[in-house]
Design an enzyme around this catalytic site. Structure first.
Site, PDB file in Angstrom:
ATOM      1  N   ASP A 139       0.834  -1.193   0.000  1.00  0.00           N
ATOM      2  CA  ASP A 139       0.000   0.000   0.000  1.00  0.00           C
ATOM      3  C   ASP A 139       0.875   1.251   0.000  1.00  0.00           C
ATOM      4  O   ASP A 139       1.884   1.322   0.701  1.00  0.00           O
ATOM      5  CB  ASP A 139      -0.879  -0.032   1.257  1.00  0.00           C
ATOM      6  CG  ASP A 139      -1.876   1.103   1.310  1.00  0.00           C
ATOM      7  OD1 ASP A 139      -2.778   1.131   0.458  1.00  0.00           O
ATOM      8  OD2 ASP A 139      -1.759   1.940   2.221  1.00  0.00           O
ATOM      9  N   GLU A 148      14.614 -14.891  -0.351  1.00  0.00           N
ATOM     10  CA  GLU A 148      14.992 -16.021   0.496  1.00  0.00           C
ATOM     11  C   GLU A 148      13.964 -17.142   0.425  1.00  0.00           C
ATOM     12  O   GLU A 148      14.225 -18.268   0.848  1.00  0.00           O
ATOM     13  CB  GLU A 148      15.132 -15.568   1.954  1.00  0.00           C
ATOM     14  CG  GLU A 148      16.277 -14.601   2.213  1.00  0.00           C
ATOM     15  CD  GLU A 148      16.326 -14.205   3.681  1.00  0.00           C
ATOM     16  OE1 GLU A 148      15.870 -15.001   4.532  1.00  0.00           O
ATOM     17  OE2 GLU A 148      16.826 -13.096   3.974  1.00  0.00           O
TER      18      GLU A 148
END
Length: 566
Positions: free
Chosen positions: A224, A285
């Site tokens: 956002d 990751e």
């Protein structure tokens, strides 16, 4: 019809057309994906309190899967006092009780994955609620451990705010706090204080919250207000917005003086790029994750998107407000697409016509109530054939118009503040209509839902349209299925053709597959001459459209479409 030679430059290797079950196991599943936005408050209520919940989302997952989408974007469900309907977070790592529990979230996500659907969640990192423990501690004194976690500043000698910065929701972007005897910054509501991203501890804490959801198995994040994270440490005033210049106006109604400033210093600061690199490094990751950023930067939005998506080490994709306005014309859509791929040379876009912040596009684009369904069908036909990923907003697949609400029914603070000049965002946030003959269209068993269900929405309910070949709902399913069967539509190149003011024409190409599309967005029939170099090999059945070709001319009825193999 002539070619403009506007071939998109950023062709990426394609695996997308080989995807199965929404690309599970493919790192680039997001490229060309169809994302369905769920606004949990308004999707399905299972406990009779009049508010949608996560169990309701889980219950309706088979319906979402039946549309043929790849992923779900969930609007905020975190712990919140709900001053801004959940975009004011008081705990980044828990579910608000009105929506359920973390166990409900886990169950919902497991079922989504079983159905082949990815889960993308909102992350509201730029600000918190004033009820967040971090802010409560920060405002308690000037020397506590979190004193510098939010943007605090001294008043000017005359007691006025530190800068001239304005809030998106109206008024100054500064609020006086009597405990610290300082102002704090808020880009939105005064109850949504901005975090101080110049503080490394803040950045680390936010990334820790992101990791919490990655560990739970979410597939991506919608960020956002992604260009609002940093502010100017020197607290310089914004200059006025200069008409016809390349500065940043407001991607929102002009009832607010916010758009009168060039927002050089309160958002889109250069430091944001490094934070997005840290964010992406964390995502990398974990396999097969994605990110999409919301960029509201006025005329500079495309430059900002380019900076935020370049190099493959920041965001995967972004969206702007370019197609969220009233303009539904070939020239506007062509300009938006061409400008994007001209400016953003190695990034990716997510297109949308509607979301939880704008008037529903069935109302924005249709010139009369009678043509809403036809316009809704044309809109998804266009959207599903553009180069980029696409985002659908719950209910648009039913052709829902904007709800007309009385002032006393409003819940949106933005709408309440600017009524009657701006009616707010509640008109696009009303409950999803599931069963037309039931009370509240099957959304809730409560006598009164959090927002009313319009009668005209109940008439367009899922059970009314399901299985009806001519319905907007079945057209959406057919168009999304059509999109999936053609690799050129997932991430192929796009070349526009000149076809007159009312006709949007282009070629999508991927390898040996070359598809011609033409959409008459006008209200009268058109005959369009094909360029000499364009030779139709086979006309394809484009769902819901009846355009034809005769010799070297296309014949298109009003609001009609055409597709052929070249």
């Amino acid at each position: 019809m002539t070619s403009s030679h506007s071939k998109a430059p950023n062709k990426a290797p394609s695996k997308a057309h080989d995807k199965t079950k929404s690309g599970v196991g493919t790192a680039d599943w997001w490229r060309g994906a169809v994302i369905y936005q769920v606004y949990p408050r308004s999707f399905q209520d299972t406990n009779g309190d009049g508010i949608g919940d996560l169990k309701g989302v889980a219950e309706k997952l088979p319906y979402i899967a039946s549309l043929g989408v790849d992923a779900i974007w969930l609007s905020p469900f975190f712990t919140s006092p709900m001053a801004d309907m959940g975009y004011d977070v008081s705990d980044y790592c828990d579910v608000d009780p009105m929506f359920g529990t973390l166990a409900d979230f886990d169950a919902m996500m497991a079922e989504a994955h079983r159905l082949g659907l990815k889960i993308i969640i909102d992350q509201v990192l730029s600000h918190t609620s004033d009820q967040h423990p971090w802010f409560k501690e920060s405002r308690s004194s000037r020397d506590n451990p979190k004193a510098d976690w939010f943007v605090w500043a001294e008043a000017k000698p005359d007691g006025t705010a530190p800068t001239n910065w304005l809030s998106v929701f109206g008024g100054p972007a500064w609020e006086w706090d009597g405990v610290r005897k300082q102002y704090y910054m808020h880009n939105f509501l005064a109850s949504q204080p901005d975090l101080n991203f110049h503080n490394a501890e803040v950045r680390d804490a936010l990334l820790k919250a992101v990791r919490f959801w990655l560990e739970r198995g979410v597939d991506g994040f919608r960020l956002d207000t992604v260009n609002y994270y940093f502010h100017d440490e020197k607290l310089r005033d914004n200059p006025p917005h200069a008409p016809d210049s390349d500065d940043a106006g407001l991607d929102a109604p002009d009832v607010n003086p916010y758009g009168m400033q060039n927002h050089l210093y309160d958002k889109t600061r250069p430091e944001n790029v490094e934070f997005l690199k840290s964010f992406r490094a964390l995502l990398d990751e974990y396999p097969d994750r994605t990110s999409v950023g919301e960029v509201g930067d006025g005329a500079r939005s495309l430059k900002t998107v380019a900076a935020y998506t370049a190099g493959g080490d920041k965001l995967h994709m972004c969206y702007t407000f370019d197609l969220l306005g009233p303009d539904f014309t070939p020239s506007h859509i062509r300009r938006c697409v061409e400008d994007f791929f001209r400016s953003v040379t190695d990034g990716w876009v997510c297109w949308a016509f509607s979301n939880h912040d704008v008037t529903r596009h069935a109302s924005r684009f249709a010139q009369s109530e009678a043509e809403r369904a036809k316009v809704a069908k044309l809109a998804i036909s266009v959207l599903a054939t553009l180069r980029g990923s696409i985002c659908l907003y719950q209910g648009e697949e039913l052709g829902l118009p904007e709800a007309e609400l009385a002032f006393e029914d409003l819940r949106d603070p933005y709408g309440i503040r600017f009524w009657p000049a701006f009616k707010g965002r509640d008109g696009c946030r009303t409950p999803m209509p599931w069963r037309g003959e039931m009370a509240n269209a099957g959304f809730t068993t409560a006598s009164k839902p959090w927002l009313p269900v319009p009668t005209e929405h109940a008439a367009l309910a899922v059970d009314v349209q399901d299985g009806q070949q001519a319905s907007v709902l079945e057209h959406y399913r057919a168009m999304l299925a059509f999109r999936k069967t053609h690799g050129a539509l997932i991430d192929g190149d796009m070349q526009f053709l000149d076809a007159g003011d009312d006709v949007l024409a282009f070629i999508r190409a991927n390898g040996e597959e070359r598809l011609l599309f033409a959409f008459n967005m006008g209200r009268k029939a058109h005959k369009v001459a094909l360029p000499a170099a364009v030779s139709v090999k086979q006309v394809l059945d484009l769902p819901g459209h009846g355009g034809t070709v005769e010799k070297k001319s296309l014949h298109l009825a009003p609001l009609d479409g055409f597709c052929a193999i070249l």
